[in-house]
Design a protein around this motif. Structure first.
Motif, short mmCIF file in Angstrom:
data_model
loop_
_atom_site.label_atom_id
_atom_site.label_comp_id
_atom_site.label_asym_id
_atom_site.label_seq_id
_atom_site.Cartn_x
_atom_site.Cartn_y
_atom_site.Cartn_z
N LEU A 22 0.82 -1.21 0.00
CA LEU A 22 0.00 0.00 0.00
C LEU A 22 0.85 1.26 0.00
O LEU A 22 0.41 2.33 -0.44
CB LEU A 22 -0.92 0.00 1.22
N SER A 23 2.10 1.16 0.49
CA SER A 23 2.98 2.33 0.54
C SER A 23 3.63 2.65 -0.80
O SER A 23 4.27 3.69 -0.95
CB SER A 23 4.08 2.11 1.60
N LEU A 24 3.49 1.74 -1.78
CA LEU A 24 4.07 1.97 -3.09
C LEU A 24 3.30 3.06 -3.83
O LEU A 24 2.19 3.45 -3.44
CB LEU A 24 4.06 0.67 -3.90
N ASN A 25 3.87 3.53 -4.94
CA ASN A 25 3.32 4.66 -5.68
C ASN A 25 2.15 4.23 -6.59
O ASN A 25 2.20 4.36 -7.81
CB ASN A 25 4.43 5.31 -6.52
N TRP A 26 1.09 3.71 -5.96
CA TRP A 26 -0.08 3.29 -6.74
C TRP A 26 -0.84 4.51 -7.23
O TRP A 26 -1.18 5.40 -6.45
CB TRP A 26 -1.00 2.42 -5.90
N ASN A 27 -1.12 4.55 -8.53
CA ASN A 27 -1.92 5.64 -9.10
C ASN A 27 -2.48 5.17 -10.44
O ASN A 27 -2.18 4.06 -10.90
CB ASN A 27 -1.07 6.91 -9.26
N ILE A 28 -3.25 6.01 -11.08
CA ILE A 28 -3.92 5.63 -12.33
C ILE A 28 -2.92 5.31 -13.43
O ILE A 28 -3.15 4.43 -14.27
CB ILE A 28 -4.89 6.75 -12.78
N VAL A 74 5.88 -3.54 -18.62
CA VAL A 74 5.94 -4.03 -17.24
C VAL A 74 7.09 -3.36 -16.48
O VAL A 74 6.93 -2.93 -15.33
CB VAL A 74 6.10 -5.57 -17.20
N GLY A 75 8.25 -3.24 -17.14
CA GLY A 75 9.40 -2.57 -16.52
C GLY A 75 9.08 -1.13 -16.16
O GLY A 75 9.43 -0.65 -15.07
N GLY A 76 8.39 -0.45 -17.08
CA GLY A 76 8.00 0.94 -16.80
C GLY A 76 7.02 1.04 -15.64
O GLY A 76 7.11 1.95 -14.81
N GLY A 77 6.08 0.09 -15.59
CA GLY A 77 5.11 0.07 -14.49
C GLY A 77 5.78 -0.11 -13.14
O GLY A 77 5.46 0.60 -12.18
N LEU A 81 6.14 2.34 -9.93
CA LEU A 81 5.59 1.83 -8.67
C LEU A 81 6.58 2.02 -7.52
O LEU A 81 6.20 2.38 -6.41
CB LEU A 81 5.25 0.35 -8.83
N ILE A 82 7.87 1.78 -7.80
CA ILE A 82 8.88 1.92 -6.74
C ILE A 82 9.68 3.22 -6.88
O ILE A 82 10.62 3.46 -6.14
CB ILE A 82 9.85 0.72 -6.75
N LEU A 83 9.28 4.04 -7.88
CA LEU A 83 9.92 5.34 -8.14
C LEU A 83 11.43 5.21 -8.33
O LEU A 83 12.24 5.86 -7.65
CB LEU A 83 9.61 6.33 -7.01
N SER A 84 11.80 4.34 -9.28
CA SER A 84 13.22 4.10 -9.59
C SER A 84 13.56 4.70 -10.95
O SER A 84 13.11 4.20 -11.99
CB SER A 84 13.50 2.59 -9.59
N ALA A 138 18.92 12.67 -17.49
CA ALA A 138 18.28 11.92 -18.58
C ALA A 138 16.81 11.64 -18.28
O ALA A 138 15.97 11.60 -19.19
CB ALA A 138 19.02 10.60 -18.82
N ALA A 139 16.49 11.44 -17.01
CA ALA A 139 15.10 11.28 -16.57
C ALA A 139 14.89 12.19 -15.36
O ALA A 139 15.74 12.26 -14.47
CB ALA A 139 14.81 9.84 -16.20
N ILE A 140 13.78 12.90 -15.35
CA ILE A 140 13.49 13.82 -14.25
C ILE A 140 12.15 13.46 -13.62
O ILE A 140 11.27 12.89 -14.27
CB ILE A 140 13.47 15.29 -14.73
N SER A 141 12.00 13.82 -12.36
CA SER A 141 10.73 13.59 -11.66
C SER A 141 9.74 14.69 -12.02
O SER A 141 10.11 15.86 -12.15
CB SER A 141 10.96 13.59 -10.14
#
Length: 314
Positions: A22-28, A74-77, A81-84, A138-141
């Protein structure tokens, strides 16, 4: 007493697991990613069934492409989910593998081999993507319209990736358009499914990526991509002959390019290919077309060369 202790321990472990999930980055966006992965997996399964029915390179390479697409999504998901960021960048390399199989699919049909020019361009852009992926930004939040945290490509990494995916998208849609255009009239309805699938997979998904609309409608690009893959696969499931229109048309075009007059030796029947090279008939057409030869024996040659020997044996 002992059993009660173990049951209590298991219950606590399960409670911790639930809290971690439940603490993972679950969203639409994450949910849309996993929905798209299921559609991509279904597309791969359709092409696997087609490959078992007709063992062709086309079915095999398209199946591998959709499998790679599944792992990319799946890798992107999981990255979201873990914000990596590391996983987010790494899964894009899987997209390059999927793109390679897509290019190979149509080169196997139209050339019977990989186009060296396409492979050179592919290699240049792959190198650009890999090198630029090591840049710090290369990737930003980012924060989506929904308020959830996500990532997006940035800087030269984004530029290399945008041009690369644009070229692959245009190439894939071009071949889907050819299949629709060259298919006979009785197959046009089913060929239109190929064309619609190509549009979703190529044009629509690329526009969503280019305009960054994914920030407003999270995950839509991946669902669009997977839906396009499904429609293309489904059209070949409905009518495997669709791909034959592309093969036959390419063969006819190559034969037309050979010309109306062939310089052939009056004695040995070899054909001149260029200025000084003389090739046997089979070699000439194998080199300049997609024709395949099946050798037999005409009645006259049978009587002249074999009949007498067979009668003597009897």
């Amino acid at each position: 007493m002992s059993n009660k202790y173990y049951f209590t321990k298991i219950a606590r472990c399960k409670g911790l697991d639930a809290m971690v999930l439940l603490s993972l980055n679950w969203n639409i966006e994450v949910i849309m990613y996993f929905l798209a992965s299921l559609i991509a997996l279904l597309s791969a399964f359709i092409m696997y069934r087609e490959y078992k029915r007709i063992e062709s390179d086309f079915n095999k390479f398209l199946m591998f492409s959709w499998i790679s697409l599944f792992f990319y999504i799946v890798g992107g998901g999981f990255a979201l989910l873990i914000l990596s960021k590391t996983l987010f960048i790494f899964e894009i390399f899987i997209l390059i593998i999927s793109s390679f199989f897509l290019v190979s699919v149509f080169d196997k049909l139209t050339r019977s081999s990989l186009d060296p020019i396409k492979m050179l361009v592919f290699g240049i852009f792959t190198a650009g993507i890999v090198i630029s992926s090591f840049e710090e930004d290369a990737a930003i939040s980012i924060i989506l319209k929904t308020g959830a945290e996500s990532f997006q490509t940035n800087g030269s990494f984004h530029i290399w990736l945008t041009i690369f995916t644009g070229l692959i998208a245009m190439l894939f849609f071009y071949y889907c358009l050819l299949i629709f255009y060259r298919s006979p009239s009785n197959l046009k309805k089913k060929a239109s499914i190929t064309l619609i699938g190509g549009f979703f997979f190529s044009i629509f998904a690329f526009i969503l990526y280019l305009t960054r609309l994914t920030k407003t409608i999270p995950g839509l690009m991946l669902v669009t991509l997977a839906t396009g893959a499904f429609l293309v696969s489904f059209s070949f499931y409905l009518e495997p002959k669709l791909i034959n229109s592309l093969i036959q048309s390419e063969t006819a075009a190559k034969l037309k390019n050979i010309g109306n007059t062939l310089p052939i030796c009056s004695h040995c029947k070899q054909i001149r290919d260029g200025e000084d090279e003389w090739l046997p008939i089979e070699s000439f057409f194998l080199k300049n077309s997609e024709l395949l030869f099946s050798h037999g024996l005409c009645p006259d040659c049978y009587q002249e060369f074999y009949a007498a020997d067979l009668e003597d044996d009897d």
